[in-house]
Motif scaffolding. Structure first.
Motif, PDB file in Angstrom:
ATOM      1  N   ILE A   1     -37.764 -14.658 -18.756  1.00  0.00           N
ATOM      2  CA  ILE A   1     -36.312 -14.597 -18.551  1.00  0.00           C
ATOM      3  C   ILE A   1     -35.614 -14.840 -19.882  1.00  0.00           C
ATOM      4  O   ILE A   1     -35.918 -15.816 -20.579  1.00  0.00           O
ATOM      5  N   PRO A   2     -34.685 -13.972 -20.279  1.00  0.00           N
ATOM      6  CA  PRO A   2     -34.000 -14.153 -21.562  1.00  0.00           C
ATOM      7  C   PRO A   2     -33.133 -15.403 -21.564  1.00  0.00           C
ATOM      8  O   PRO A   2     -32.627 -15.826 -20.530  1.00  0.00           O
ATOM      9  N   MET A   3     -32.969 -15.981 -22.751  1.00  0.00           N
ATOM     10  CA  MET A   3     -32.154 -17.194 -22.862  1.00  0.00           C
ATOM     11  C   MET A   3     -30.693 -16.908 -22.517  1.00  0.00           C
ATOM     12  O   MET A   3     -29.991 -17.757 -21.961  1.00  0.00           O
ATOM     13  N   VAL A   4     -30.224 -15.697 -22.844  1.00  0.00           N
ATOM     14  CA  VAL A   4     -28.843 -15.313 -22.528  1.00  0.00           C
ATOM     15  C   VAL A   4     -28.874 -14.107 -21.592  1.00  0.00           C
ATOM     16  O   VAL A   4     -29.225 -12.996 -22.003  1.00  0.00           O
ATOM     17  N   PRO A   5     -28.545 -14.272 -20.323  1.00  0.00           N
ATOM     18  CA  PRO A   5     -28.583 -13.156 -19.369  1.00  0.00           C
ATOM     19  C   PRO A   5     -27.523 -12.097 -19.678  1.00  0.00           C
ATOM     20  O   PRO A   5     -26.471 -12.399 -20.237  1.00  0.00           O
ATOM     21  N   ASP A   6     -27.818 -10.873 -19.291  1.00  0.00           N
ATOM     22  CA  ASP A   6     -26.850  -9.776 -19.395  1.00  0.00           C
ATOM     23  C   ASP A   6     -26.266  -9.540 -18.002  1.00  0.00           C
ATOM     24  O   ASP A   6     -26.604  -8.583 -17.311  1.00  0.00           O
ATOM     25  N   SER A   7     -25.369 -10.424 -17.596  1.00  0.00           N
ATOM     26  CA  SER A   7     -24.831 -10.355 -16.240  1.00  0.00           C
ATOM     27  C   SER A   7     -24.022  -9.081 -16.020  1.00  0.00           C
ATOM     28  O   SER A   7     -24.091  -8.460 -14.949  1.00  0.00           O
ATOM     29  N   SER A   8     -23.259  -8.676 -17.030  1.00  0.00           N
ATOM     30  CA  SER A   8     -22.438  -7.466 -16.883  1.00  0.00           C
ATOM     31  C   SER A   8     -23.323  -6.238 -16.706  1.00  0.00           C
ATOM     32  O   SER A   8     -23.047  -5.378 -15.855  1.00  0.00           O
ATOM     33  N   GLY A   9     -24.390  -6.153 -17.490  1.00  0.00           N
ATOM     34  CA  GLY A   9     -25.312  -5.032 -17.363  1.00  0.00           C
ATOM     35  C   GLY A   9     -25.995  -5.011 -16.015  1.00  0.00           C
ATOM     36  O   GLY A   9     -26.177  -3.941 -15.406  1.00  0.00           O
ATOM     37  N   ALA A  10     -26.373  -6.210 -15.526  1.00  0.00           N
ATOM     38  CA  ALA A  10     -27.023  -6.292 -14.214  1.00  0.00           C
ATOM     39  C   ALA A  10     -26.057  -5.903 -13.104  1.00  0.00           C
ATOM     40  O   ALA A  10     -26.435  -5.223 -12.136  1.00  0.00           O
ATOM     41  N   LYS A  11     -24.791  -6.310 -13.227  1.00  0.00           N
ATOM     42  CA  LYS A  11     -23.794  -5.922 -12.232  1.00  0.00           C
ATOM     43  C   LYS A  11     -23.597  -4.411 -12.210  1.00  0.00           C
ATOM     44  O   LYS A  11     -23.445  -3.796 -11.148  1.00  0.00           O
ATOM     45  N   ALA A  12     -23.628  -3.804 -13.391  1.00  0.00           N
ATOM     46  CA  ALA A  12     -23.464  -2.352 -13.467  1.00  0.00           C
ATOM     47  C   ALA A  12     -24.613  -1.640 -12.755  1.00  0.00           C
ATOM     48  O   ALA A  12     -24.409  -0.634 -12.061  1.00  0.00           O
ATOM     49  N   LYS A  13     -25.830  -2.177 -12.892  1.00  0.00           N
ATOM     50  CA  LYS A  13     -26.989  -1.574 -12.215  1.00  0.00           C
ATOM     51  C   LYS A  13     -26.846  -1.648 -10.696  1.00  0.00           C
ATOM     52  O   LYS A  13     -27.367  -0.795  -9.978  1.00  0.00           O
ATOM     53  N   LEU A  14     -26.148  -2.672 -10.224  1.00  0.00           N
ATOM     54  CA  LEU A  14     -25.955  -2.849  -8.775  1.00  0.00           C
ATOM     55  C   LEU A  14     -24.657  -2.211  -8.276  1.00  0.00           C
ATOM     56  O   LEU A  14     -24.336  -2.308  -7.095  1.00  0.00           O
ATOM     57  N   ASN A  15     -23.921  -1.579  -9.193  1.00  0.00           N
ATOM     58  CA  ASN A  15     -22.654  -0.927  -8.832  1.00  0.00           C
ATOM     59  C   ASN A  15     -21.637  -1.915  -8.268  1.00  0.00           C
ATOM     60  O   ASN A  15     -20.921  -1.609  -7.300  1.00  0.00           O
ATOM     61  N   ILE A  16     -21.576  -3.097  -8.876  1.00  0.00           N
ATOM     62  CA  ILE A  16     -20.584  -4.089  -8.469  1.00  0.00           C
ATOM     63  C   ILE A  16     -19.240  -3.719  -9.097  1.00  0.00           C
ATOM     64  O   ILE A  16     -19.159  -3.408 -10.288  1.00  0.00           O
ATOM     65  N   GLN A  17     -18.205  -3.740  -8.294  1.00  0.00           N
ATOM     66  CA  GLN A  17     -16.888  -3.356  -8.784  1.00  0.00           C
ATOM     67  C   GLN A  17     -16.418  -4.325  -9.863  1.00  0.00           C
ATOM     68  O   GLN A  17     -16.528  -5.548  -9.709  1.00  0.00           O
ATOM     69  N   THR A  18     -15.907  -3.787 -10.946  1.00  0.00           N
ATOM     70  CA  THR A  18     -15.440  -4.607 -12.066  1.00  0.00           C
ATOM     71  C   THR A  18     -14.399  -5.621 -11.591  1.00  0.00           C
ATOM     72  O   THR A  18     -13.454  -5.280 -10.879  1.00  0.00           O
ATOM     73  N   GLY A  19     -14.594  -6.861 -11.985  1.00  0.00           N
ATOM     74  CA  GLY A  19     -13.662  -7.927 -11.613  1.00  0.00           C
ATOM     75  C   GLY A  19     -14.034  -8.674 -10.353  1.00  0.00           C
ATOM     76  O   GLY A  19     -13.493  -9.750 -10.093  1.00  0.00           O
ATOM     77  N   ASN A  20     -14.953  -8.129  -9.555  1.00  0.00           N
ATOM     78  CA  ASN A  20     -15.367  -8.808  -8.330  1.00  0.00           C
ATOM     79  C   ASN A  20     -16.357  -9.931  -8.630  1.00  0.00           C
ATOM     80  O   ASN A  20     -17.194  -9.814  -9.526  1.00  0.00           O
ATOM     81  N   ALA A  21     -16.245 -11.014  -7.874  1.00  0.00           N
ATOM     82  CA  ALA A  21     -17.257 -12.071  -7.925  1.00  0.00           C
ATOM     83  C   ALA A  21     -18.480 -11.619  -7.125  1.00  0.00           C
ATOM     84  O   ALA A  21     -18.339 -10.956  -6.094  1.00  0.00           O
ATOM     85  N   LEU A  22     -19.659 -11.985  -7.607  1.00  0.00           N
ATOM     86  CA  LEU A  22     -20.893 -11.611  -6.911  1.00  0.00           C
ATOM     87  C   LEU A  22     -21.662 -12.863  -6.517  1.00  0.00           C
ATOM     88  O   LEU A  22     -21.991 -13.697  -7.368  1.00  0.00           O
ATOM     89  N   VAL A  23     -21.975 -12.968  -5.225  1.00  0.00           N
ATOM     90  CA  VAL A  23     -22.765 -14.074  -4.694  1.00  0.00           C
ATOM     91  C   VAL A  23     -24.147 -13.536  -4.328  1.00  0.00           C
ATOM     92  O   VAL A  23     -24.261 -12.619  -3.505  1.00  0.00           O
ATOM     93  N   ALA A  24     -25.185 -14.086  -4.942  1.00  0.00           N
ATOM     94  CA  ALA A  24     -26.560 -13.747  -4.564  1.00  0.00           C
ATOM     95  C   ALA A  24     -27.010 -14.718  -3.484  1.00  0.00           C
ATOM     96  O   ALA A  24     -26.835 -15.933  -3.614  1.00  0.00           O
ATOM     97  N   VAL A  25     -27.579 -14.172  -2.412  1.00  0.00           N
ATOM     98  CA  VAL A  25     -28.015 -14.981  -1.272  1.00  0.00           C
ATOM     99  C   VAL A  25     -29.515 -14.758  -1.085  1.00  0.00           C
ATOM    100  O   VAL A  25     -29.949 -13.641  -0.812  1.00  0.00           O
TER     101      VAL A  25
END
Length: 402
Positions: free
Chosen positions: A187-211
């Motif tokens: 696991i990288p020391m600094v995650p690429d959360s924006s890139g991961a959100k893009a892969k999941l097609n999360i709408q820009t500005g939305n909060a994402l909850v992983a369950v």
């Protein structure tokens, strides 16, 4: 004296025969993941060139060339009540494994976690003169210490993933080596959360909850309904600007999770819910906050630097037994490593949907606290960062070539 894989004398060229092999057993998806990096390092080790690996494992181990003699699903149970139901099948596999390894002895046996199964196998093999190595120390630091005697009868060398564990084993006269945690290297020391959100097609500005409700059927049955009800509560409070992602750990869990998701969406058609086939790491990297069942996945969430709420439910009898045996106030690995409640734990009756939802959303409402938590998780990550696979392979080579 502890074998030090970093400061050992030069080993002789390996003298492995064509049929030489290392027996390995992993009993659940987390063990399969942990073992895979070790098996890969074994293949890359000059001291272990040509060493085959076989036993009980999952798809990640098989992908490295491991021969799975039995599937690991039979062993993937947690809790006393659940284990009793599976006991006949588990004992059948264990007896068959011991018989096979006695007839065709391996150069050594590597048990990956699954202590209730592996320690029994290791005790038989050690008595027969087969070197036994255990990777992932049982949580003797979380439970009353009576198990250390049984471990000494079973294990020649303990491979520890947390730095404080080796002193416990050295005091008991058991060889032990700290090898770090494999997840810390992957696991990288600094995650690429924006890139991961893009892969999941999360709408820009939305909060994402992983369950993440767990990786076993018993966990999904007990924990899943409350987690999905918590999603509904979070949606009701947020209405807009929030999405949810649920990684399904194994294909066998998909029908139950899909049924819960269908019911949720029928009751709340506006919820944006992403079900993933596996891909827990992607979900955690993308998430802003995590609602998660206690287990190895909580450490993975910490290494991704994610604020989280840890929860767990077991049958009442199991909970009573566990409460009597435990002496640490924490169950989540991030809290155990920090030696304090740095993230909330909601267990058993306290894990109501409303409480889970409130505690999870609380992280989104307090960004400064979330930022401080990420700093703690970064320090934790650094302490666990070691070349784990190579260190484990070195210990195995020392033992086999001794």
């Amino acid at each position: 004296m502890t074998l030090s894989p970093l400061h050992s004398a030069a080993l002789p060229a390996n003298h492995l025969t064509e049929n030489a092999y290392l027996a390995c057993v992993a009993g659940e998806p987390s063990g399969d993941m942990l073992a895979a990096s070790v098996l890969q390092a074994i293949q890359e080790s000059s001291e272990l060139a040509g060493l085959k690996t076989r036993g009980i494992g999952g798809p990640k181990m098989v992908a490295t060339g491991f021969e799975a003699m039995w599937p690991m699903e039979t062993l993937a149970v947690r809790g006393y009540v659940e284990a009793i139901k599976q006991l006949p099948a588990i004992l059948s596999v264990r007896n068959a494994l011991i018989k096979e390894l006695s007839l065709h002895p391996p150069k050594a046996f590597l048990g990956i976690d699954a202590p209730d199964f592996n320690l029994g196998v290791e005790k038989k093999l050690k008595a027969a003169g087969i070197p036994t190595i255990h990777f992932i120390s049982p949580s003797i630091w979380a439970w009353r210490g009576g198990r250390i005697k049984g471990i000494k009868e079973s294990v020649d060398h303990m491979l520890c993933i947390f730095p404080f564990e080796t002193a416990i084993y050295e005091k008991a006269g058991i060889k032990a080596t700290y090898v770090g945690h494999p997840l810390a290297s992957s696991i990288p020391m600094v995650p690429d959360s924006s890139g991961a959100k893009a892969k999941l097609n999360i709408q820009t500005g939305n909060a994402l909850v992983a369950v993440l409700p767990g990786s076993r059927q018993s966990e999904i049955n007990l924990i899943g309904p409350g987690f999905f009800d918590a999603i509904a509560q979070m949606f009701i409070q947020y209405k807009q600007g929030i999405e949810f992602v649920v990684p399904v750990a194994t294909p066998a869990l998909k029908p139950a999770i899909q049924a819960m998701a269908k019911k949720l969406l029928e009751q709340h058609p506006g919820i944006i819910l992403h079900l993933l086939d596996g891909q827990a790491s992607l979900a955690l990297e993308a998430a802003d906050v995590v609602l998660i069942a206690s287990g190895t996945a909580t450490l993975e969430a910490a290494l991704w630097k994610k604020p989280m709420v840890i929860s767990y439910k077991v049958p009442a009898i199991t909970a009573w037994i566990m409460k009597r045996q435990a002496y640490l106030p924490y169950v989540g690995l991030p809290n155990i490593l920090a030696q304090e409640f740095i993230v909330p734990e909601l267990l058993q009756e306290a894990a109501t949907p409303q409480a889970l939802a409130t505690a999870t959303l609380n992280w989104l409402d307090k960004p400064q606290e979330a930022a401080r938590l990420k700093e703690r998780f970064t320090e934790m990550h650094q302490s666990l960062l070691m070349p784990t696979g190579a260190l484990v392979a070195k210990v195995i080579a020392e033992i086999i070539n001794d």
